[in-house]
Scaffold this motif. Structure first.
Motif, mmCIF file in Angstrom:
data_model
loop_
_atom_site.group_PDB
_atom_site.id
_atom_site.type_symbol
_atom_site.label_atom_id
_atom_site.label_comp_id
_atom_site.label_asym_id
_atom_site.label_seq_id
_atom_site.Cartn_x
_atom_site.Cartn_y
_atom_site.Cartn_z
ATOM 1 N N ALA A 397 19.050 -0.353 11.013
ATOM 2 C CA ALA A 397 19.883 -1.573 11.120
ATOM 3 C C ALA A 397 18.945 -2.609 10.557
ATOM 4 C CB ALA A 397 20.580 -1.958 12.511
ATOM 5 N N TRP A 398 19.585 -3.907 10.394
ATOM 6 C CA TRP A 398 18.857 -4.965 9.572
ATOM 7 C C TRP A 398 17.653 -5.336 10.549
ATOM 8 C CZ3 TRP A 398 18.160 -9.484 12.350
ATOM 9 C CH2 TRP A 398 19.232 -9.852 13.215
ATOM 10 N N TYR A 399 17.849 -5.294 11.919
ATOM 11 C CA TYR A 399 16.799 -5.949 12.946
ATOM 12 C C TYR A 399 15.736 -4.753 13.103
ATOM 13 C CZ TYR A 399 20.580 -3.311 15.566
ATOM 14 O OH TYR A 399 21.413 -2.715 16.046
ATOM 15 N N TYR A 400 15.896 -3.536 12.243
ATOM 16 C CA TYR A 400 14.980 -2.572 12.353
ATOM 17 C C TYR A 400 14.025 -2.571 10.924
ATOM 18 C CZ TYR A 400 15.954 -0.733 16.704
ATOM 19 O OH TYR A 400 15.928 -0.537 18.233
ATOM 20 N N ALA A 401 14.565 -3.299 9.990
ATOM 21 C CA ALA A 401 13.980 -3.376 8.726
ATOM 22 C C ALA A 401 12.643 -4.205 8.761
ATOM 23 C CB ALA A 401 15.170 -4.227 7.822
ATOM 24 N N LEU A 402 12.059 -4.167 7.526
ATOM 25 C CA LEU A 402 10.751 -4.885 7.465
ATOM 26 C C LEU A 402 10.765 -6.173 6.582
ATOM 27 C CD1 LEU A 402 9.650 -4.576 4.141
ATOM 28 C CD2 LEU A 402 8.970 -2.381 5.114
ATOM 29 N N VAL A 403 9.742 -7.207 6.605
ATOM 30 C CA VAL A 403 10.014 -8.400 6.136
ATOM 31 C C VAL A 403 9.502 -8.186 4.739
ATOM 32 C CG1 VAL A 403 9.157 -10.800 6.046
ATOM 33 C CG2 VAL A 403 9.824 -9.829 7.989
ATOM 34 N N ASP A 404 8.293 -7.590 4.547
ATOM 35 C CA ASP A 404 7.517 -7.421 3.201
ATOM 36 C C ASP A 404 6.508 -6.141 3.368
ATOM 37 O OD1 ASP A 404 5.360 -8.612 4.487
ATOM 38 O OD2 ASP A 404 5.725 -10.605 3.310
ATOM 39 N N PHE A 405 5.487 -6.035 2.381
ATOM 40 C CA PHE A 405 4.495 -5.139 2.519
ATOM 41 C C PHE A 405 3.205 -6.277 2.449
ATOM 42 C CE2 PHE A 405 7.009 -2.152 -0.536
ATOM 43 C CZ PHE A 405 7.475 -1.387 0.470
ATOM 44 N N LYS A 406 2.249 -5.719 3.265
ATOM 45 C CA LYS A 406 0.808 -6.326 3.344
ATOM 46 C C LYS A 406 0.261 -6.082 1.979
ATOM 47 C CE LYS A 406 0.053 -6.455 8.139
ATOM 48 N NZ LYS A 406 0.380 -8.059 8.343
ATOM 49 N N SER A 407 0.454 -4.961 1.430
ATOM 50 C CA SER A 407 -0.288 -4.598 0.169
ATOM 51 C C SER A 407 0.427 -3.491 -0.619
ATOM 52 C CB SER A 407 -1.838 -4.113 0.351
ATOM 53 O OG SER A 407 -1.775 -2.840 1.011
ATOM 54 N N PHE A 408 0.428 -3.306 -1.930
ATOM 55 C CA PHE A 408 1.203 -2.500 -2.578
ATOM 56 C C PHE A 408 0.331 -1.982 -3.817
ATOM 57 C CE2 PHE A 408 4.218 -0.399 -5.608
ATOM 58 C CZ PHE A 408 5.124 0.242 -4.726
ATOM 59 N N GLU A 409 -0.100 -0.609 -4.229
ATOM 60 C CA GLU A 409 -0.851 -0.285 -5.231
ATOM 61 C C GLU A 409 -0.299 0.900 -5.782
ATOM 62 O OE1 GLU A 409 -5.546 -0.588 -4.024
ATOM 63 O OE2 GLU A 409 -4.280 0.272 -2.296
ATOM 64 N N TYR A 410 -0.742 1.163 -6.954
ATOM 65 C CA TYR A 410 -0.214 2.363 -7.722
ATOM 66 C C TYR A 410 -1.276 2.965 -8.628
ATOM 67 C CZ TYR A 410 -0.281 -0.250 -12.204
ATOM 68 O OH TYR A 410 -0.445 -1.164 -13.441
ATOM 69 N N SER A 411 -1.256 4.102 -9.026
ATOM 70 C CA SER A 411 -2.256 5.029 -9.648
ATOM 71 C C SER A 411 -1.542 5.835 -10.346
ATOM 72 C CB SER A 411 -3.343 5.262 -8.868
ATOM 73 O OG SER A 411 -4.240 6.140 -9.472
ATOM 74 N N ALA A 412 -2.148 6.561 -11.632
ATOM 75 C CA ALA A 412 -1.894 7.449 -12.299
ATOM 76 C C ALA A 412 -2.691 8.751 -11.973
ATOM 77 C CB ALA A 412 -2.115 7.234 -13.856
ATOM 78 N N ASP A 413 -3.808 8.597 -11.508
ATOM 79 C CA ASP A 413 -4.555 9.628 -11.122
ATOM 80 C C ASP A 413 -5.280 9.909 -9.878
ATOM 81 O OD1 ASP A 413 -6.647 7.594 -11.060
ATOM 82 O OD2 ASP A 413 -7.630 8.138 -13.023
ATOM 83 N N GLY A 414 -4.876 8.868 -9.063
ATOM 84 C CA GLY A 414 -5.222 8.738 -7.708
ATOM 85 C C GLY A 414 -6.581 8.465 -7.482
ATOM 86 N N SER A 415 -7.303 7.857 -8.437
ATOM 87 C CA SER A 415 -8.835 7.530 -8.275
ATOM 88 C C SER A 415 -8.946 6.034 -8.796
ATOM 89 C CB SER A 415 -9.827 8.097 -9.066
ATOM 90 O OG SER A 415 -9.446 8.309 -10.260
ATOM 91 N N THR A 416 -8.160 5.485 -9.731
ATOM 92 C CA THR A 416 -8.136 4.240 -10.232
ATOM 93 C C THR A 416 -6.805 3.618 -9.863
ATOM 94 O OG1 THR A 416 -9.652 4.728 -12.062
ATOM 95 C CG2 THR A 416 -8.531 2.587 -12.116
ATOM 96 N N TRP A 417 -6.853 2.467 -9.005
ATOM 97 C CA TRP A 417 -5.623 2.031 -8.576
ATOM 98 C C TRP A 417 -5.378 0.603 -9.003
ATOM 99 C CZ3 TRP A 417 -2.419 4.373 -5.125
ATOM 100 C CH2 TRP A 417 -2.612 5.678 -4.795
ATOM 101 N N SER A 418 -4.287 0.001 -9.111
ATOM 102 C CA SER A 418 -4.093 -1.427 -9.541
ATOM 103 C C SER A 418 -2.933 -1.913 -8.349
ATOM 104 C CB SER A 418 -3.199 -1.434 -10.777
ATOM 105 O OG SER A 418 -4.083 -0.721 -11.958
ATOM 106 N N SER A 419 -3.349 -3.211 -8.181
ATOM 107 C CA SER A 419 -2.745 -3.860 -6.909
ATOM 108 C C SER A 419 -1.529 -4.607 -7.549
ATOM 109 C CB SER A 419 -3.696 -4.839 -6.405
ATOM 110 O OG SER A 419 -4.618 -4.062 -5.645
ATOM 111 N N ALA A 420 -0.636 -5.027 -6.646
ATOM 112 C CA ALA A 420 0.620 -5.887 -6.981
ATOM 113 C C ALA A 420 0.410 -7.087 -6.198
ATOM 114 C CB ALA A 420 1.938 -5.041 -6.672
ATOM 115 N N VAL A 421 1.120 -8.062 -6.605
ATOM 116 C CA VAL A 421 1.277 -9.268 -6.336
ATOM 117 C C VAL A 421 2.703 -9.212 -5.389
ATOM 118 C CG1 VAL A 421 1.884 -11.695 -6.572
ATOM 119 C CG2 VAL A 421 -0.155 -10.750 -7.885
ATOM 120 N N ILE A 422 2.468 -9.389 -4.075
ATOM 121 C CA ILE A 422 3.963 -9.365 -3.450
ATOM 122 C C ILE A 422 4.475 -10.630 -3.274
ATOM 123 C CG2 ILE A 422 4.902 -8.751 -1.329
ATOM 124 C CD1 ILE A 422 3.214 -6.340 -2.258
ATOM 125 N N ASP A 423 5.933 -10.439 -4.095
ATOM 126 C CA ASP A 423 6.661 -11.835 -4.156
ATOM 127 C C ASP A 423 8.320 -11.588 -3.502
ATOM 128 O OD1 ASP A 423 7.207 -14.465 -4.840
ATOM 129 O OD2 ASP A 423 7.611 -13.909 -6.813
#
Length: 473
Positions: A397-423
Protein backbone atom coordinates in the motif's frame (compact mmCIF):
# COMPACT_ATOMS: atom_id res chain seq x y z
CA UNK A 1 12.17 51.50 -30.80
CA UNK A 2 12.63 55.19 -31.49
CA UNK A 3 10.11 57.90 -30.49
CA UNK A 4 7.19 58.07 -32.87
CA UNK A 5 6.48 61.27 -34.78
CA UNK A 6 3.36 62.50 -33.06
CA UNK A 7 4.97 62.35 -29.61
CA UNK A 8 7.81 64.43 -30.97
CA UNK A 9 5.47 66.69 -32.89
CA UNK A 10 3.46 67.43 -29.74
CA UNK A 11 6.62 68.52 -27.94
CA UNK A 12 7.59 70.68 -30.92
CA UNK A 13 4.18 72.22 -31.18
CA UNK A 14 4.32 73.22 -27.52
CA UNK A 15 7.20 75.51 -28.39
CA UNK A 16 5.11 77.51 -30.85
CA UNK A 17 1.71 79.16 -30.72
CA UNK A 18 -1.23 77.05 -29.57
CA UNK A 19 -3.66 75.80 -32.16
CA UNK A 20 -6.86 77.88 -32.23
CA UNK A 21 -9.11 74.95 -31.32
CA UNK A 22 -6.95 74.05 -28.33
CA UNK A 23 -7.12 77.62 -27.08
CA UNK A 24 -10.78 77.11 -26.18
CA UNK A 25 -9.77 75.01 -23.19
CA UNK A 26 -7.43 77.59 -21.65
CA UNK A 27 -9.18 80.40 -19.73
CA UNK A 28 -6.00 82.40 -19.09
CA UNK A 29 -5.12 82.28 -22.76
CA UNK A 30 -8.60 83.12 -24.05
CA UNK A 31 -8.83 86.09 -21.73
CA UNK A 32 -5.42 87.46 -22.77
CA UNK A 33 -5.07 90.27 -25.29
CA UNK A 34 -3.18 87.85 -27.60
CA UNK A 35 -5.95 85.31 -27.93
CA UNK A 36 -6.82 84.33 -31.53
CA UNK A 37 -9.72 85.80 -33.42
CA UNK A 38 -12.38 83.07 -33.58
CA UNK A 39 -14.06 84.79 -36.47
CA UNK A 40 -11.13 83.77 -38.68
CA UNK A 41 -11.36 80.43 -40.48
CA UNK A 42 -7.91 78.89 -39.99
CA UNK A 43 -6.57 76.41 -42.53
CA UNK A 44 -4.09 73.85 -41.15
CA UNK A 45 -2.53 70.41 -41.43
CA UNK A 46 -3.14 67.65 -38.93
CA UNK A 47 -1.74 64.18 -38.27
CA UNK A 48 -2.15 61.54 -40.99
CA UNK A 49 -5.19 59.30 -40.66
CA UNK A 50 -3.03 56.22 -41.30
CA UNK A 51 0.06 55.41 -39.26
CA UNK A 52 2.43 56.87 -41.86
CA UNK A 53 3.79 59.64 -39.68
CA UNK A 54 6.65 57.30 -38.76
CA UNK A 55 7.97 54.87 -41.38
CA UNK A 56 10.69 52.41 -40.42
CA UNK A 57 13.29 51.40 -42.99
CA UNK A 58 16.39 49.21 -43.11
CA UNK A 59 19.82 49.50 -44.70
CA UNK A 60 18.61 48.19 -48.08
CA UNK A 61 16.23 51.17 -48.32
CA UNK A 62 13.22 48.88 -47.95
CA UNK A 63 10.46 49.64 -45.49
CA UNK A 64 9.85 47.18 -42.67
CA UNK A 65 6.15 47.26 -43.53
CA UNK A 66 4.91 46.71 -47.05
CA UNK A 67 3.77 50.22 -48.03
CA UNK A 68 2.73 50.86 -51.61
CA UNK A 69 3.04 54.15 -53.51
CA UNK A 70 1.35 56.51 -53.26
CA UNK A 71 1.07 56.86 -49.50
CA UNK A 72 -2.01 58.88 -48.51
CA UNK A 73 -1.15 61.11 -45.56
CA UNK A 74 -3.70 63.70 -44.48
CA UNK A 75 -6.29 66.13 -45.87
CA UNK A 76 -6.08 69.89 -45.56
CA UNK A 77 -8.44 71.12 -42.85
CA UNK A 78 -10.15 74.30 -41.70
CA UNK A 79 -11.61 75.23 -38.33
CA UNK A 80 -15.08 76.14 -39.68
CA UNK A 81 -17.07 75.11 -42.73
CA UNK A 82 -15.65 76.94 -45.75
CA UNK A 83 -17.98 79.85 -46.74
CA UNK A 84 -16.72 79.34 -50.30
CA UNK A 85 -14.19 77.08 -51.98
CA UNK A 86 -10.73 77.45 -50.42
CA UNK A 87 -7.74 76.62 -52.61
CA UNK A 88 -4.49 75.56 -50.95
CA UNK A 89 -1.01 74.84 -52.24
CA UNK A 90 1.33 72.58 -50.20
CA UNK A 91 5.05 72.04 -50.69
CA UNK A 92 7.93 69.98 -49.28
CA UNK A 93 10.03 72.43 -47.27
CA UNK A 94 13.62 71.36 -46.40
CA UNK A 95 14.40 74.74 -44.83
CA UNK A 96 12.65 73.90 -41.54
CA UNK A 97 14.71 70.79 -40.75
CA UNK A 98 17.31 72.70 -38.73
CA UNK A 99 14.71 74.56 -36.66
CA UNK A 100 12.85 71.30 -36.03
CA UNK A 101 16.04 69.61 -34.82
CA UNK A 102 16.82 72.56 -32.57
CA UNK A 103 13.35 72.43 -31.01
CA UNK A 104 13.18 68.66 -30.53
CA UNK A 105 16.93 67.89 -30.00
CA UNK A 106 17.30 64.85 -32.28
CA UNK A 107 19.47 65.03 -35.39
CA UNK A 108 17.24 64.29 -38.36
CA UNK A 109 18.38 64.57 -41.93
CA UNK A 110 16.22 65.70 -44.81
CA UNK A 111 14.48 62.94 -46.76
CA UNK A 112 15.15 63.36 -50.46
CA UNK A 113 13.69 61.30 -53.27
CA UNK A 114 10.05 61.99 -52.36
CA UNK A 115 7.46 63.70 -54.55
CA UNK A 116 3.96 64.88 -53.73
CA UNK A 117 1.31 63.36 -55.95
CA UNK A 118 -0.38 66.77 -56.07
CA UNK A 119 0.36 70.16 -54.56
CA UNK A 120 -3.08 71.74 -55.19
CA UNK A 121 -6.04 71.03 -52.86
CA UNK A 122 -9.54 72.37 -52.49
CA UNK A 123 -11.78 72.56 -49.44
CA UNK A 124 -15.29 72.80 -50.95
CA UNK A 125 -17.87 75.26 -49.72
CA UNK A 126 -19.54 74.05 -46.52
CA UNK A 127 -16.84 71.43 -45.79
CA UNK A 128 -14.03 71.13 -43.23
CA UNK A 129 -11.72 68.89 -45.27
CA UNK A 130 -10.16 68.94 -48.69
CA UNK A 131 -11.63 66.54 -51.25
CA UNK A 132 -8.28 64.79 -51.65
CA UNK A 133 -5.58 63.84 -49.20
CA UNK A 134 -1.98 64.87 -49.43
CA UNK A 135 -0.12 61.85 -50.80
CA UNK A 136 3.51 61.13 -51.58
CA UNK A 137 5.53 58.83 -53.78
CA UNK A 138 8.98 57.57 -52.77
CA UNK A 139 10.76 57.69 -56.13
CA UNK A 140 14.37 57.26 -55.03
CA UNK A 141 15.53 55.35 -51.94
CA UNK A 142 19.21 56.22 -52.20
CA UNK A 143 18.84 58.62 -49.29
CA UNK A 144 17.63 55.71 -47.17
CA UNK A 145 20.48 53.43 -48.30
CA UNK A 146 23.22 56.02 -47.89
CA UNK A 147 22.22 57.73 -44.66
CA UNK A 148 21.25 54.85 -42.34
CA UNK A 149 20.02 57.56 -39.99
CA UNK A 150 16.65 59.05 -39.13
CA UNK A 151 15.20 61.42 -41.72
CA UNK A 152 12.20 63.75 -41.88
CA UNK A 153 10.04 65.07 -44.67
CA UNK A 154 8.44 68.45 -43.75
CA UNK A 155 5.25 69.30 -45.69
CA UNK A 156 3.66 72.72 -45.25
CA UNK A 157 0.92 74.97 -46.60
CA UNK A 158 2.60 77.45 -48.95
CA UNK A 159 -0.28 79.58 -50.23
CA UNK A 160 -4.03 79.93 -49.77
CA UNK A 161 -6.75 81.64 -51.78
CA UNK A 162 -10.26 82.07 -50.49
CA UNK A 163 -11.91 83.09 -47.23
CA UNK A 164 -9.43 81.71 -44.72
CA UNK A 165 -6.05 82.19 -43.11
CA UNK A 166 -3.04 79.88 -42.89
CA UNK A 167 -2.68 78.67 -39.34
CA UNK A 168 0.64 78.64 -37.53
CA UNK A 169 0.10 74.85 -37.51
CA UNK A 170 0.67 74.62 -41.22
CA UNK A 171 3.27 71.80 -41.24
CA UNK A 172 3.44 68.04 -40.76
CA UNK A 173 6.62 66.01 -40.43
CA UNK A 174 6.83 62.51 -41.86
CA UNK A 175 9.55 60.56 -40.07
CA UNK A 176 11.68 57.88 -41.73
CA UNK A 177 13.20 55.90 -38.87
CA UNK A 178 16.27 53.73 -39.48
CA UNK A 179 16.21 50.29 -37.87
CA UNK A 180 19.28 48.04 -37.72
CA UNK A 181 18.99 44.26 -38.00
CA UNK A 182 19.89 43.59 -34.38
CA UNK A 183 21.72 40.42 -33.41
CA UNK A 184 21.29 38.43 -30.20
CA UNK A 185 22.99 35.24 -29.05
CA UNK A 186 21.57 32.36 -27.00
CA UNK A 187 23.10 32.60 -23.53
CA UNK A 188 23.74 28.97 -22.62
CA UNK A 189 24.57 25.66 -24.30
CA UNK A 190 25.51 22.30 -22.82
CA UNK A 191 27.58 19.62 -24.51
CA UNK A 192 27.04 16.45 -22.50
CA UNK A 193 29.67 13.86 -23.28
CA UNK A 194 28.81 10.18 -23.05
CA UNK A 195 30.11 7.75 -20.46
CA UNK A 196 32.55 6.14 -22.91
CA UNK A 197 35.80 8.17 -22.98
CA UNK A 198 36.69 6.76 -26.41
CA UNK A 199 33.88 8.90 -27.92
CA UNK A 200 34.91 12.21 -26.35
CA UNK A 201 37.51 13.29 -28.90
CA UNK A 202 35.09 12.87 -31.81
CA UNK A 203 32.33 14.70 -29.92
CA UNK A 204 34.54 17.68 -29.15
CA UNK A 205 36.19 17.87 -32.57
CA UNK A 206 33.05 19.60 -33.84
CA UNK A 207 30.71 21.30 -31.38
CA UNK A 208 27.76 22.86 -33.21
CA UNK A 209 25.73 25.44 -31.32
CA UNK A 210 22.56 25.23 -33.39
CA UNK A 211 20.60 28.49 -33.85
CA UNK A 212 22.88 30.26 -31.39
CA UNK A 213 22.66 33.50 -33.39
CA UNK A 214 19.40 35.34 -34.09
CA UNK A 215 18.59 38.44 -36.15
CA UNK A 216 15.55 40.71 -35.97
CA UNK A 217 14.54 39.74 -39.50
CA UNK A 218 15.80 37.50 -42.31
CA UNK A 219 19.29 38.63 -43.28
CA UNK A 220 19.51 40.69 -46.48
CA UNK A 221 22.92 39.13 -47.13
CA UNK A 222 25.28 36.73 -45.36
CA UNK A 223 26.10 37.91 -41.82
CA UNK A 224 29.48 36.84 -40.47
CA UNK A 225 30.75 37.16 -36.92
CA UNK A 226 34.02 37.42 -35.07
CA UNK A 227 33.68 35.26 -31.94
CA UNK A 228 36.29 35.18 -29.21
CA UNK A 229 36.63 32.63 -26.38
CA UNK A 230 37.33 34.53 -23.17
CA UNK A 231 38.16 33.38 -19.65
CA UNK A 232 37.05 36.77 -18.27
CA UNK A 233 33.47 35.57 -17.87
CA UNK A 234 34.03 32.22 -16.12
CA UNK A 235 33.36 33.65 -12.64
CA UNK A 236 30.10 35.21 -13.83
CA UNK A 237 29.07 31.86 -15.33
CA UNK A 238 29.77 29.96 -12.11
CA UNK A 239 27.75 32.47 -10.12
CA UNK A 240 24.74 32.29 -12.45
CA UNK A 241 24.77 28.71 -13.72
CA UNK A 242 27.18 26.75 -11.53
CA UNK A 243 24.56 25.25 -9.20
CA UNK A 244 27.15 24.00 -6.76
CA UNK A 245 29.73 23.01 -9.37
CA UNK A 246 32.92 24.93 -10.12
CA UNK A 247 33.49 25.09 -13.87
CA UNK A 248 36.99 25.61 -15.25
CA UNK A 249 37.87 27.49 -18.43
CA UNK A 250 38.13 25.17 -21.44
CA UNK A 251 41.44 25.98 -23.12
CA UNK A 252 42.28 25.54 -26.79
CA UNK A 253 38.86 26.18 -28.31
CA UNK A 254 38.82 27.24 -31.97
CA UNK A 255 35.86 28.96 -33.60
CA UNK A 256 35.44 27.29 -36.99
CA UNK A 257 32.49 29.36 -38.21
CA UNK A 258 29.79 31.76 -37.06
CA UNK A 259 27.25 32.85 -39.65
CA UNK A 260 23.65 33.71 -40.46
CA UNK A 261 23.02 32.93 -44.11
CA UNK A 262 21.16 35.30 -46.43
CA UNK A 263 17.42 34.83 -46.06
CA UNK A 264 17.72 33.22 -42.61
CA UNK A 265 17.17 34.71 -39.18
CA UNK A 266 19.06 31.99 -37.27
CA UNK A 267 22.65 30.82 -37.50
CA UNK A 268 25.06 28.35 -35.92
CA UNK A 269 28.37 28.74 -34.15
CA UNK A 270 30.71 25.82 -34.82
CA UNK A 271 33.62 25.13 -32.45
CA UNK A 272 36.48 22.67 -32.25
CA UNK A 273 38.16 21.61 -29.01
CA UNK A 274 40.32 18.85 -27.58
CA UNK A 275 39.54 16.74 -24.53
CA UNK A 276 41.12 18.25 -21.38
CA UNK A 277 42.99 15.92 -19.05
CA UNK A 278 40.66 16.63 -16.15
CA UNK A 279 37.55 15.41 -17.98
CA UNK A 280 38.09 11.81 -16.89
CA UNK A 281 37.98 12.80 -13.21
CA UNK A 282 34.64 14.55 -13.59
CA UNK A 283 35.83 18.15 -13.88
CA UNK A 284 33.33 20.48 -15.56
CA UNK A 285 34.45 23.00 -18.17
CA UNK A 286 33.00 26.11 -19.74
CA UNK A 287 34.07 28.35 -22.60
CA UNK A 288 32.45 31.81 -22.65
CA UNK A 289 32.13 33.11 -26.23
CA UNK A 290 32.00 36.85 -26.76
CA UNK A 291 30.52 38.09 -30.02
CA UNK A 292 32.99 40.87 -30.86
CA UNK A 293 31.56 42.09 -34.15
CA UNK A 294 29.20 41.35 -37.03
CA UNK A 295 29.62 42.16 -40.71
CA UNK A 296 26.77 42.30 -43.19
CA UNK A 297 24.01 44.54 -44.51
CA UNK A 298 22.45 46.59 -41.71
CA UNK A 299 23.49 44.21 -38.90
CA UNK A 300 24.38 45.44 -35.43
CA UNK A 301 24.95 43.70 -32.10
CA UNK A 302 22.21 44.32 -29.57
CA UNK A 303 24.85 45.07 -26.92
CA UNK A 304 28.62 45.11 -26.42
CA UNK A 305 28.30 42.15 -24.06
CA UNK A 306 26.71 39.46 -26.23
CA UNK A 307 28.00 36.34 -24.43
CA UNK A 308 27.26 32.68 -25.08
CA UNK A 309 28.39 30.14 -22.47
CA UNK A 310 29.20 26.61 -23.61
CA UNK A 311 29.47 24.06 -20.79
CA UNK A 312 31.16 20.73 -21.49
CA UNK A 313 31.08 17.85 -19.04
CA UNK A 314 30.23 14.21 -18.48
CA UNK A 315 26.81 14.16 -16.80
CA UNK A 316 26.48 12.11 -13.60
CA UNK A 317 24.42 8.94 -13.57
CA UNK A 318 21.11 10.10 -12.07
CA UNK A 319 17.92 8.38 -10.86
CA UNK A 320 14.84 10.41 -11.71
CA UNK A 321 11.08 10.01 -11.48
CA UNK A 322 9.51 9.00 -14.76
CA UNK A 323 8.99 6.22 -17.27
CA UNK A 324 12.22 4.53 -18.39
CA UNK A 325 13.15 4.16 -22.04
CA UNK A 326 13.16 0.75 -23.69
CA UNK A 327 10.92 -2.09 -22.59
CA UNK A 328 10.29 -4.01 -19.41
CA UNK A 329 12.36 -7.19 -19.06
CA UNK A 330 10.05 -10.19 -19.02
CA UNK A 331 11.17 -12.25 -16.02
CA UNK A 332 10.51 -15.89 -15.30
CA UNK A 333 11.80 -18.20 -12.55
CA UNK A 334 14.22 -19.95 -14.91
CA UNK A 335 16.32 -16.77 -15.18
CA UNK A 336 19.38 -16.71 -12.97
CA UNK A 337 18.53 -13.54 -11.00
CA UNK A 338 19.25 -13.26 -7.29
CA UNK A 339 18.41 -10.61 -4.71
CA UNK A 340 20.11 -10.49 -1.32
CA UNK A 341 19.36 -8.12 1.55
CA UNK A 342 22.12 -7.40 4.04
CA UNK A 343 24.02 -10.35 2.56
CA UNK A 344 21.17 -12.90 2.82
CA UNK A 345 19.22 -14.37 -0.08
CA UNK A 346 16.45 -15.59 2.25
CA UNK A 347 13.54 -13.42 3.45
CA UNK A 348 10.98 -13.87 6.21
CA UNK A 349 7.49 -13.39 4.77
CA UNK A 350 5.46 -10.55 6.26
CA UNK A 351 2.36 -12.75 6.46
CA UNK A 352 0.90 -15.23 8.91
CA UNK A 353 2.90 -17.91 7.08
CA UNK A 354 6.30 -17.87 8.77
CA UNK A 355 8.00 -20.08 6.21
CA UNK A 356 11.19 -18.76 4.68
CA UNK A 357 11.27 -17.68 1.03
CA UNK A 358 13.81 -16.23 -1.37
CA UNK A 359 14.00 -12.45 -1.86
CA UNK A 360 14.12 -13.13 -5.59
CA UNK A 361 10.42 -14.02 -5.53
CA UNK A 362 9.90 -10.25 -5.71
CA UNK A 363 10.97 -10.41 -9.38
CA UNK A 364 7.77 -12.35 -10.13
CA UNK A 365 5.57 -9.49 -8.82
CA UNK A 366 3.02 -12.12 -7.78
CA UNK A 367 1.88 -10.52 -4.53
CA UNK A 368 4.58 -11.96 -2.30
CA UNK A 369 5.17 -9.42 0.49
CA UNK A 370 8.68 -8.82 1.79
CA UNK A 371 9.48 -6.31 4.53
CA UNK A 372 12.39 -3.91 4.15
CA UNK A 373 13.68 -1.48 6.73
CA UNK A 374 15.44 1.81 6.39
CA UNK A 375 19.15 1.20 5.90
CA UNK A 376 18.82 -2.29 4.39
CA UNK A 377 21.39 -2.91 1.65
CA UNK A 378 19.97 -4.77 -1.35
CA UNK A 379 22.16 -6.31 -4.05
CA UNK A 380 20.96 -7.84 -7.32
CA UNK A 381 22.89 -10.17 -9.60
CA UNK A 382 21.24 -10.65 -13.00
CA UNK A 383 23.66 -13.37 -14.03
CA UNK A 384 24.31 -11.46 -17.27
CA UNK A 385 24.82 -7.87 -18.44
CA UNK A 386 21.83 -5.73 -19.43
CA UNK A 387 21.69 -2.24 -20.95
CA UNK A 388 19.46 -0.98 -18.13
CA UNK A 389 17.35 2.18 -18.43
CA UNK A 390 15.37 2.09 -15.16
CA UNK A 391 13.35 0.08 -12.71
CA UNK A 392 9.91 -0.15 -11.18
CA UNK A 393 8.58 -1.14 -7.74
CA UNK A 394 5.28 -2.05 -6.17
CA UNK A 395 4.29 -2.01 -2.50
CA UNK A 396 1.52 -3.48 -0.36
CA UNK A 397 0.00 0.00 0.00
CA UNK A 398 1.16 3.59 -0.42
CA UNK A 399 1.79 3.89 3.32
CA UNK A 400 4.20 0.92 3.11
CA UNK A 401 6.21 2.44 0.24
CA UNK A 402 9.64 4.08 0.47
CA UNK A 403 10.56 7.71 -0.06
CA UNK A 404 13.83 7.17 -1.92
CA UNK A 405 17.15 5.34 -1.82
CA UNK A 406 19.99 6.45 0.39
CA UNK A 407 22.43 5.26 -2.28
CA UNK A 408 22.39 3.43 -5.61
CA UNK A 409 25.28 1.82 -7.51
CA UNK A 410 25.79 -0.33 -10.59
CA UNK A 411 28.61 -2.56 -11.80
CA UNK A 412 29.40 -4.68 -14.82
CA UNK A 413 31.85 -7.02 -13.05
CA UNK A 414 31.00 -6.82 -9.34
CA UNK A 415 34.29 -5.13 -8.44
CA UNK A 416 34.15 -1.67 -10.03
CA UNK A 417 31.08 0.29 -8.96
CA UNK A 418 29.62 3.59 -10.19
CA UNK A 419 27.37 5.68 -7.95
CA UNK A 420 24.18 7.48 -8.91
CA UNK A 421 22.82 10.88 -7.99
CA UNK A 422 19.42 10.36 -6.32
CA UNK A 423 16.96 12.85 -7.79
CA UNK A 424 13.58 11.24 -7.21
CA UNK A 425 11.07 10.83 -4.40
CA UNK A 426 8.24 8.32 -4.32
CA UNK A 427 4.78 9.72 -5.00
CA UNK A 428 3.14 10.30 -1.60
CA UNK A 429 -0.09 8.39 -2.30
CA UNK A 430 1.11 5.77 -4.78
CA UNK A 431 1.88 2.09 -4.21
CA UNK A 432 3.54 1.62 -7.62
CA UNK A 433 5.92 3.67 -9.71
CA UNK A 434 8.94 3.76 -11.99
CA UNK A 435 12.38 5.33 -11.80
CA UNK A 436 14.28 6.19 -14.97
CA UNK A 437 18.05 6.40 -15.40
CA UNK A 438 19.52 9.56 -16.89
CA UNK A 439 21.26 7.34 -19.47
CA UNK A 440 21.42 3.58 -20.11
CA UNK A 441 24.11 1.67 -18.18
CA UNK A 442 25.74 -1.66 -18.90
CA UNK A 443 25.25 -3.55 -15.63
CA UNK A 444 25.09 -7.07 -14.22
CA UNK A 445 24.93 -5.92 -10.61
CA UNK A 446 22.85 -3.31 -8.77
CA UNK A 447 23.29 -2.28 -5.13
CA UNK A 448 21.06 0.15 -3.28
CA UNK A 449 20.36 1.21 0.29
CA UNK A 450 16.73 1.59 1.38
CA UNK A 451 15.66 5.07 2.45
CA UNK A 452 12.89 6.30 4.74
CA UNK A 453 9.37 4.82 4.71
CA UNK A 454 6.73 6.85 2.91
CA UNK A 455 4.46 7.04 5.96
CA UNK A 456 6.73 7.12 8.99
CA UNK A 457 4.17 6.58 11.73
CA UNK A 458 3.53 3.99 14.44
CA UNK A 459 2.70 0.56 12.92
CA UNK A 460 3.70 1.82 9.45
CA UNK A 461 7.44 2.25 9.79
CA UNK A 462 8.16 -0.86 7.67
CA UNK A 463 8.46 -0.94 3.88
CA UNK A 464 6.49 -3.83 2.40
CA UNK A 465 7.70 -4.52 -1.11
CA UNK A 466 5.61 -6.70 -3.41
CA UNK A 467 7.63 -6.52 -6.61
CA UNK A 468 10.64 -5.10 -8.41
CA UNK A 469 11.13 -5.09 -12.18
CA UNK A 470 13.54 -3.56 -14.71
CA UNK A 471 13.72 -1.86 -18.09
CA UNK A 472 16.41 -2.24 -20.75
CA UNK A 473 17.21 -1.26 -24.35
Amino acid sequence: MKTKFWKVFTAFAAGVALMPLAACDNEDYTSSPNRPDYDINYVYLYEPVQAYSSIEFKATGDFLENLDNPLALTPVRCTKPAPADIHVQVVIDPTVVDSYNEATKPDYGFMTGVELVSSEFTIPKGEYLSTEEIAMNVVDREALKQNQKDLILPIKIETLSGDGKISEHNEVYIHFIYEANFITVSPFYQELLGQNPSTWSASMATLTLSDALSSSWAADGDLTFIVEPSSDYVAAFNEKYGKGYEYQFLEGVTVKSAKIAQGASKGDIVLSASVPSGMASGTRYVVPLRIKSVSGIGAELTSDEEICYVAVYVPPFTLMSGTPEGSRISYDSSMNWTLSVNGSKVAQEATEDSSESLWSELFLCNGYVAPWAEGDVCEIDFGQTYNLTGLGMSFYAWYYALVDFKSFEYSADGSTWSSAVIDFTWSTYSSTGTIKFSFPVEARYLRFTIGEPNYNYTNYEDIWNTGIYFYAK
